[in-house]
Design a protein around this motif. Structure first.
Motif, PDB file in Angstrom:
ATOM      1  N   LYS A 160     -48.158 -30.889 -42.763  1.00  0.00           N
ATOM      2  CA  LYS A 160     -49.316 -30.016 -42.899  1.00  0.00           C
ATOM      3  C   LYS A 160     -49.940 -30.141 -44.289  1.00  0.00           C
ATOM      4  O   LYS A 160     -51.159 -30.072 -44.441  1.00  0.00           O
ATOM      5  CB  LYS A 160     -48.916 -28.562 -42.629  1.00  0.00           C
ATOM      6  CG  LYS A 160     -48.511 -28.297 -41.184  1.00  0.00           C
ATOM      7  CD  LYS A 160     -48.167 -26.832 -40.977  1.00  0.00           C
ATOM      8  CE  LYS A 160     -47.778 -26.552 -39.526  1.00  0.00           C
ATOM      9  NZ  LYS A 160     -47.412 -25.126 -39.317  1.00  0.00           N
ATOM     10  N   GLU A 161     -49.091 -30.316 -45.309  1.00  0.00           N
ATOM     11  CA  GLU A 161     -49.615 -30.474 -46.653  1.00  0.00           C
ATOM     12  C   GLU A 161     -50.349 -31.798 -46.800  1.00  0.00           C
ATOM     13  O   GLU A 161     -51.425 -31.873 -47.383  1.00  0.00           O
ATOM     14  CB  GLU A 161     -48.461 -30.390 -47.673  1.00  0.00           C
ATOM     15  CG  GLU A 161     -47.868 -29.016 -47.829  1.00  0.00           C
ATOM     16  CD  GLU A 161     -48.884 -28.040 -48.427  1.00  0.00           C
ATOM     17  OE1 GLU A 161     -49.349 -28.291 -49.551  1.00  0.00           O
ATOM     18  OE2 GLU A 161     -49.229 -27.051 -47.759  1.00  0.00           O
ATOM     19  N   LEU A 162     -49.744 -32.867 -46.249  1.00  0.00           N
ATOM     20  CA  LEU A 162     -50.391 -34.174 -46.332  1.00  0.00           C
ATOM     21  C   LEU A 162     -51.709 -34.190 -45.564  1.00  0.00           C
ATOM     22  O   LEU A 162     -52.656 -34.868 -45.954  1.00  0.00           O
ATOM     23  CB  LEU A 162     -49.459 -35.255 -45.781  1.00  0.00           C
ATOM     24  CG  LEU A 162     -48.211 -35.547 -46.627  1.00  0.00           C
ATOM     25  CD1 LEU A 162     -47.338 -36.569 -45.940  1.00  0.00           C
ATOM     26  CD2 LEU A 162     -48.611 -36.051 -48.011  1.00  0.00           C
ATOM     27  N   ALA A 163     -51.790 -33.438 -44.482  1.00  0.00           N
ATOM     28  CA  ALA A 163     -53.011 -33.411 -43.678  1.00  0.00           C
ATOM     29  C   ALA A 163     -54.183 -32.843 -44.469  1.00  0.00           C
ATOM     30  O   ALA A 163     -55.337 -33.162 -44.197  1.00  0.00           O
ATOM     31  CB  ALA A 163     -52.783 -32.605 -42.406  1.00  0.00           C
ATOM     32  N   LYS A 164     -53.901 -32.011 -45.472  1.00  0.00           N
ATOM     33  CA  LYS A 164     -54.979 -31.429 -46.272  1.00  0.00           C
ATOM     34  C   LYS A 164     -55.740 -32.497 -47.062  1.00  0.00           C
ATOM     35  O   LYS A 164     -56.894 -32.299 -47.425  1.00  0.00           O
ATOM     36  CB  LYS A 164     -54.415 -30.390 -47.241  1.00  0.00           C
ATOM     37  CG  LYS A 164     -53.845 -29.150 -46.580  1.00  0.00           C
ATOM     38  CD  LYS A 164     -53.285 -28.207 -47.636  1.00  0.00           C
ATOM     39  CE  LYS A 164     -52.674 -26.955 -47.002  1.00  0.00           C
ATOM     40  NZ  LYS A 164     -52.096 -26.063 -48.026  1.00  0.00           N
ATOM     41  N   LEU A 165     -55.081 -33.626 -47.334  1.00  0.00           N
ATOM     42  CA  LEU A 165     -55.719 -34.675 -48.120  1.00  0.00           C
ATOM     43  C   LEU A 165     -56.812 -35.395 -47.350  1.00  0.00           C
ATOM     44  O   LEU A 165     -57.681 -36.023 -47.941  1.00  0.00           O
ATOM     45  CB  LEU A 165     -54.671 -35.691 -48.591  1.00  0.00           C
ATOM     46  CG  LEU A 165     -53.569 -35.141 -49.510  1.00  0.00           C
ATOM     47  CD1 LEU A 165     -52.537 -36.209 -49.780  1.00  0.00           C
ATOM     48  CD2 LEU A 165     -54.183 -34.664 -50.818  1.00  0.00           C
ATOM     49  N   THR A 166     -56.770 -35.310 -46.037  1.00  0.00           N
ATOM     50  CA  THR A 166     -57.740 -36.058 -45.222  1.00  0.00           C
ATOM     51  C   THR A 166     -58.447 -35.175 -44.201  1.00  0.00           C
ATOM     52  O   THR A 166     -58.988 -35.682 -43.223  1.00  0.00           O
ATOM     53  CB  THR A 166     -57.022 -37.212 -44.485  1.00  0.00           C
ATOM     54  OG1 THR A 166     -55.940 -36.676 -43.699  1.00  0.00           O
ATOM     55  CG2 THR A 166     -56.468 -38.226 -45.466  1.00  0.00           C
ATOM     56  N   ASP A 167     -58.462 -33.860 -44.426  1.00  0.00           N
ATOM     57  CA  ASP A 167     -59.075 -32.982 -43.425  1.00  0.00           C
ATOM     58  C   ASP A 167     -60.583 -32.852 -43.577  1.00  0.00           C
ATOM     59  O   ASP A 167     -61.245 -32.176 -42.794  1.00  0.00           O
ATOM     60  CB  ASP A 167     -58.429 -31.592 -43.447  1.00  0.00           C
ATOM     61  CG  ASP A 167     -58.643 -30.862 -44.772  1.00  0.00           C
ATOM     62  OD1 ASP A 167     -59.296 -31.447 -45.667  1.00  0.00           O
ATOM     63  OD2 ASP A 167     -58.147 -29.733 -44.903  1.00  0.00           O
ATOM     64  N   GLY A 168     -61.161 -33.489 -44.613  1.00  0.00           N
ATOM     65  CA  GLY A 168     -62.605 -33.431 -44.800  1.00  0.00           C
ATOM     66  C   GLY A 168     -63.111 -32.124 -45.385  1.00  0.00           C
ATOM     67  O   GLY A 168     -64.307 -31.926 -45.530  1.00  0.00           O
ATOM     68  N   ASN A 169     -62.189 -31.212 -45.726  1.00  0.00           N
ATOM     69  CA  ASN A 169     -62.575 -29.910 -46.275  1.00  0.00           C
ATOM     70  C   ASN A 169     -62.358 -29.931 -47.784  1.00  0.00           C
ATOM     71  O   ASN A 169     -61.229 -30.106 -48.260  1.00  0.00           O
ATOM     72  CB  ASN A 169     -61.738 -28.804 -45.631  1.00  0.00           C
ATOM     73  CG  ASN A 169     -62.210 -27.414 -46.047  1.00  0.00           C
ATOM     74  OD1 ASN A 169     -62.991 -27.256 -46.989  1.00  0.00           O
ATOM     75  ND2 ASN A 169     -61.742 -26.395 -45.347  1.00  0.00           N
ATOM     76  N   LEU A 170     -63.431 -29.770 -48.561  1.00  0.00           N
ATOM     77  CA  LEU A 170     -63.327 -29.820 -50.014  1.00  0.00           C
ATOM     78  C   LEU A 170     -62.631 -28.594 -50.596  1.00  0.00           C
ATOM     79  O   LEU A 170     -62.320 -28.566 -51.788  1.00  0.00           O
ATOM     80  CB  LEU A 170     -64.722 -29.961 -50.623  1.00  0.00           C
ATOM     81  CG  LEU A 170     -65.477 -31.238 -50.253  1.00  0.00           C
ATOM     82  CD1 LEU A 170     -66.849 -31.228 -50.902  1.00  0.00           C
ATOM     83  CD2 LEU A 170     -64.704 -32.477 -50.668  1.00  0.00           C
TER      84      LEU A 170
END
Length: 216
Positions: A160-170
């Motif tokens: 879940k933490e790694l997904a934040k790097l590529t979720d497109g949300n600044l």
């Protein structure tokens, strides 16, 4: 058939019918397609044509009539100046809007049935108006297959933490502490010390210290 417009500032009521005609004739002579009238002040001493007065409306009618005679278009804002017609009393449905979107990639051929993700909306006002489906260009697909991308870090193994790097949300991010033994991180900073220093001044004391190296 497309012709450019020009901004046409009427400075604090300092306009005359004779001047309007002369301006419009000059615009037509050089090939413009029209003008956008802006009522502006900018500390210019006031002239005789007060905004929204009967004389002002008469002057506007003259400008539109002359523009029609010369084959020009006239555009007029909905207020004097820039955005003075806005305010908290304007409902989001009547305010200025922007087009936002989300996307979903599907590998076909197959029938697709799913709820598309709602795009980011800063003021929580959103309306669907179109769904567009198109084939991804073959060249783009080939480029993706040539360069697969994988994000790894020893700082966290939480997907879940790694997904934040590529979720497109600044607005989402991951904090990772730099290890003292991370020579690659220090070398990367040393190679671009000037840029790193400027970034440090702009973004605060943690710039360059919290995120050391992200292998991809």
């Amino acid at each position: 058939s497309a012709r450019p417009h020009t901004w046409w500032h009427w400075m604090n009521g300092n306009v005359t019918k004779e001047g309007i005609t002369a301006d419009l004739e000059a615009m037509a002579q050089i090939g413009l397609g029209g003008a956008q009238i802006f009522d502006a002040g900018c500390d210019v001493p006031p002239g005789p044509v007060v905004f929204n007065s009967p004389l002002w409306f008469e002057t506007i009618r003259h400008a539109v009539s002359e523009a029609k005679r010369l084959g020009l278009e006239i555009v007029h804002p909905n207020c004097s100046g820039w955005s003075s017609s806005g305010g908290p009393w304007i409902a989001p449905s009547n305010a200025m809007k922007s087009v936002v979107f989300s996307k979903a990639e599907v590998r076909g051929p197959k029938r697709f049935s799913a709820k598309l993700a709602r795009p980011h909306t800063p003021r929580d006002y959103y309306r669907d108006f179109r769904v567009v489906a198109f084939r991804i260009p073959a060249a783009e697909v080939a480029d993706r297959e040539k360069v697969p991308c994988r994000i790894t870090t020893p700082q966290t193994d939480d997907p879940k933490e790694l997904a934040k790097l590529t979720d497109g949300n600044l607005n989402t991010y991951v904090e990772m502490q730099r290890k003292e033994s991370d020579k690659h991180g220090r070398q990367a900073m040393a190679r671009d010390g000037a840029a790193a220093g400027a970034h440090h001044r702009r973004r605060g004391p943690y710039a360059g210290e919290r995120l050391a190296l992200l292998p991809v």
